[in-house]
Write an enzyme that holds these catalytic residues in place. Structure first.
Site, short mmCIF file in Angstrom:
data_model
loop_
_atom_site.label_atom_id
_atom_site.label_comp_id
_atom_site.label_asym_id
_atom_site.label_seq_id
_atom_site.Cartn_x
_atom_site.Cartn_y
_atom_site.Cartn_z
N GLU A 144 -30.94 -14.77 2.80
CA GLU A 144 -31.30 -13.48 3.38
C GLU A 144 -32.70 -13.46 3.97
OE1 GLU A 144 -29.79 -13.69 0.61
OE2 GLU A 144 -27.96 -12.55 0.81
N HIS A 213 -25.34 -4.94 -8.14
CA HIS A 213 -24.60 -4.66 -6.92
C HIS A 213 -24.43 -3.18 -6.67
CE1 HIS A 213 -23.72 -8.84 -7.70
NE2 HIS A 213 -23.32 -8.96 -6.46
#
Lengths: 408, 394
Positions: A144, A213
């Site tokens: 990322e 998450h």
């Protein structure tokens, strides 16, 4: 309508239920907007259980029909006069917006994990890679930090990348790139470079996805100077905001929600772009302004049904633009209702609600009749257990209770 | 043109007395582009997964002289920045490049202004090499309006968009993924240009470097990663920070080249080689073995982690400007005095630029809020009253 308002305003204590009981039927019959519910577009979340029942926190209701778009006709930027449109799900609306922009401008490209051949982990980019090629819909390795940096570098050269984080939480790894390079380069270069990137991805508390998450990153990014943040909540505004974000020359972070991808709505056939800095009036009202965004909009609308039955008239605004706040729409609403309730999914500490409370207090303090109530998620990591997870986010009964407290 | 010339009987100096103010018009062969001089690099190149280029490099008197002139100017600028910092006209962080000039000079000679360069915070000389003006540089260092970033960037944020110089970044290593993004855009647009992403030996241990390298290799991006190895990551020597200080080998599957970074011609040769390679085969790593005389920044004396003998040793043996001076004198392209005059002229130019920069005003208060956002396409920023947000300072 005005008589009811006067009664509400004049009575210092609204706790006397007797006066409201008599007005209850008056309320429901004169509420023309409620009548509109039947004829307007219905948003149905297929398969997704939105929240607990009205009276119980722990229970799970099946297939709720929420009328979040009951007041579509009042939305300033709406063009829903076109009754024929096409129905689609929110992720399809995002894809439509994305595809239209890619068609329109060859500089628009997508990069992220599994966006190409896999079609996107939430199918937002499905079908785009075969159509536009591997370079325009780029499957990145799981890195990322560097692929966000790569997107920003490409933007410095004139491309318009859309960087997808598979889950917003993963973008924490790219925080340095987003904060320093994305947000600040336009400033530190004295205006030489513009960074027209769109950083998007799903966040929010899902269905027992676990702490890592289920993160809400709005609060972390909000102080970065130079970026704009928007949160979509319906297929209509998802498509419009996606297109506006892509066309904007500023870096925009588009917050989607894991649980909202399967919302279905009828959207216009013709092309439309929404304003990035505008809030959406979901339900005009008189008694209290409820400010919300993303998934909490649906909790609020659920609570609104109960509130209406109890005789309240909440004004619900989906703020959409998290940075900058649309203080114009919000201000006008506060000047009308004098009471504010903020319902958000962000954490209590340092969240969007906290900033919004500060902004409202600074700008509209004189118009407030009661302190602002801000309902946010608990300051805990999201637990896995279903019941605990429900208790971390704001549920409709809490919203109802808060409105009752505000309007006392 | 192909003949190597060692003797310079044909290149007799004209009367040095007639001196004009401009460098290029002083001697006829300062602009001599046709005579070829072959130089040999001090050390041969070491290759990793690739055939290193030849040690012999062709150059012209014009190029030699221009190298010397430019490097003298850069050296002068950095020394002047040193004294400006000590007199508190430059504040914050100031990272000086003196000693490493050969890297940016050699690189510029091998590429065009359409090839992109991105580097970290030791960017003053690279900015100059890309065509930046001394005035812009000093004004930016002093935080004035006339600076290249309008005074809002500072020492670590020099940019020059027209010359494809992308800065100027303060966070160690963060510029390398950006550099891969530049290369990505070049590939996307099918341009015939490359990107040089520069970083230091300290940044070589950053994870995002390897991530970016992986992506660049995966998609054959025309990215050239240049490690300016000055052997110290701030105060930490490279052997204390890296298990494998052979930075050119770190690419593993990506070829690498180790270059003597104090030799401008070696750098030029390596960059030419790298550009050809990158356009065909994707990324390549160049490790420039160089040295900085100053400390990491102006707040670092530079002598706590290395001995003064070491610094002066390198200055005597490997200084890039001295090397050029010897070359020029050996080829009789100029006399000692002329070279000294060039340096004096550089000093004069720098002093002029400084005094001009001192006169440049501080940015206006309203500049605090400009360039935070850019007006979008069909999207405008509103404040609480739906008008454009204007802020006034108390």
């Amino acid at each position: 309508m005005s008589s009811i308002f006067q009664a509400v305003g004049a009575a210092t204590s609204l706790s006397s239920s007797a006066s409201f009981d008599t007005k209850k039927f008056q309320f429901s019959s004169s509420r023309s907007l409620l009548g509109k519910r039947a004829s307007c577009v219905v948003v149905r979340c297929s398969g997704a259980k939105m929240d607990g029942g009205l009276n119980q926190i722990g229970g799970r209701a099946d297939h709720l029909v929420t009328n979040a778009v009951a007041t579509k006709a009042d939305t300033p930027a709406a063009s829903t006069a076109s009754k024929p449109g096409h129905e689609l799900l929110l992720f399809e609306a995002l894809r439509e917006g994305l595809e239209e922009e890619m068609e329109r401008d060859a500089r628009v490209c997508v990069m992220g994990e599994d966006v190409g051949h896999y079609g996107g982990s939430y199918k937002v980019t499905k079908g785009l890679a075969p159509k536009y090629g591997d370079l325009r819909v780029l499957d990145t390795p799981i890195a990322e930090n560097s692929f966000t940096g790569m997107g920003i570098g490409a933007a410095m050269m004139g491309l318009r990348p859309i960087i997808e984080g598979m889950n917003m939480g993963f973008l924490l790894l790219a925080f340095n790139q987003i904060s320093n390079n994305c947000g600040m380069l336009h400033y530190t270069s004295g205006g030489q470079f513009k960074i027209p990137v769109v950083i998007r991805g799903p966040g929010g508390v899902g269905r027992q996805l676990g702490a890592e998450h289920s993160q809400r990153l709005e609060s972390y990014f909000q102080s970065i100077p130079g970026i704009q943040m928007v949160a979509c909540s319906t297929p209509y505004n998802a498509k419009g905001l996606m297109k506006a974000a892509i066309r904007s020359d500023n870096p925009v972070i588009l917050f989607e929600h894991v649980l909202l991808y399967n919302l279905k709505e009828r959207i216009p056939d013709e092309e439309y772009v929404l304003n990035l800095e505008e809030a959406e009036m979901v339900r005009p009202g008189e008694h209290v302004t409820i400010l919300t965004y993303s998934r909490m909009r649906y909790h609020v609308m659920q609570a609104a049904k109960t509130l209406v039955n109890k005789g309240y008239d909440p004004e619900v605004i989906d703020i959409r633009s998290l940075k900058p706040f649309d203080l114009h729409t919000i201000g006008n609403s506060i000047k009308k209702t004098h009471r504010v309730l903020i319902v958000e999914e962000c954490m209590r500490t340092g969240g969007i609600g906290a900033s919004l409370t500060a902004a409202i207090t600074e700008n509209f303090h004189d118009y407030l009749d009661a302190p602002i109530i801000c309902l946010s998620s608990q300051d805990v990591p999201t637990p896995y257990a279903g019941t605990l997870e429900e208790w971390t986010v704001v549920q409709p009964p809490q919203i109802v209770a808060a409105v009752e407290q505000l309007c006392r | 043109m192909a003949l190597a010339r060692r003797s310079s009987t044909l290149l007799k100096p004209l009367s040095a007395a007639s001196s004009s103010s401009s460098f290029l018009h002083r001697r006829p062969f300062s602009t001599d582009d046709t005579t070829t001089i072959t130089v040999e690099t001090s050390v041969p190149f070491t290759g990793h997964n690739c055939e290193p280029p030849s040690r012999s490099i062709d150059t012209t008197p014009k190029e030699l002289m221009s190298f010397f002139t430019d490097m003298a100017l850069m050296r002068r600028m950095e020394i002047a920045a040193d004294s400006l910092y000590k007199s508190k006209l430059i504040r914050g962080f100031c990272h000086l490049y003196d000693g490493q000039e050969a890297v940016c000079i050699g690189m510029e000679a091998a590429i065009t202004k359409k090839d992109c360069i991105i580097t970290a915070y030791r960017d003053h000389c690279i900015f100059l090499g890309r065509g930046g003006k001394l005035l812009e540089s000093f004004a930016e260092l002093m935080g004035r309006q006339g600076g290249c970033s309008r005074g809002k960037g500072g020492s670590m944020h020099f940019y020059k968009k027209e010359a494809c110089f992308f800065g100027g970044h303060g966070i160690v290593g963060a510029q390398v993924p950006l550099g891969c993004g530049l290369a990505f855009a070049q590939k996307y647009r099918k341009e015939d240009h490359v990107t040089f992403a520069m970083y230091g030996d300290g940044a070589a241990n950053q994870g995002q470097l390897f991530e970016a390298l992986n992506m660049a290799a995966l998609w054959d991006l025309p990215a050239i990663l240049v490690c300016e190895n000055n052997h110290y990551g701030m105060g930490t020597a490279e052997w204390r920070a890296a298990k494998s200080p052979a930075y050119y080998k770190r690419g593993d599957y990506v070829p690498g080249l180790k270059v003597d970074g104090m030799d401008a011609f070696a750098v030029k040769q390596a960059c030419k080689f790298a550009k050809e390679h990158a356009l065909k085969n994707g990324p390549i790593i160049l490790e420039m073995d160089t040295y900085r005389y100053h400390g990491h920044s102006m707040s670092d004396p530079g002598s706590t982690y290395r001995t003064r003998d070491e610094i002066s040793g390198v200055r005597q043996e490997r200084d890039p400007i001295e090397r050029l001076r010897k070359l020029i004198l050996a080829h009789d392209l100029a006399t000692e005095k002329e070279l000294k005059d060039i340096e004096k002229l550089a000093r004069k130019e720098v002093d002029e630029a400084i005094s001009q920069a001192k006169e440049s005003p501080m940015p206006d208060e309203s500049e605090l809020f400009t360039n935070v956002y850019r007006k979008g396409y069909g999207v405008e920023s509103f404040g609480a009253d739906r008008k454009e947000l204007r802020a006034t300072l108390p």
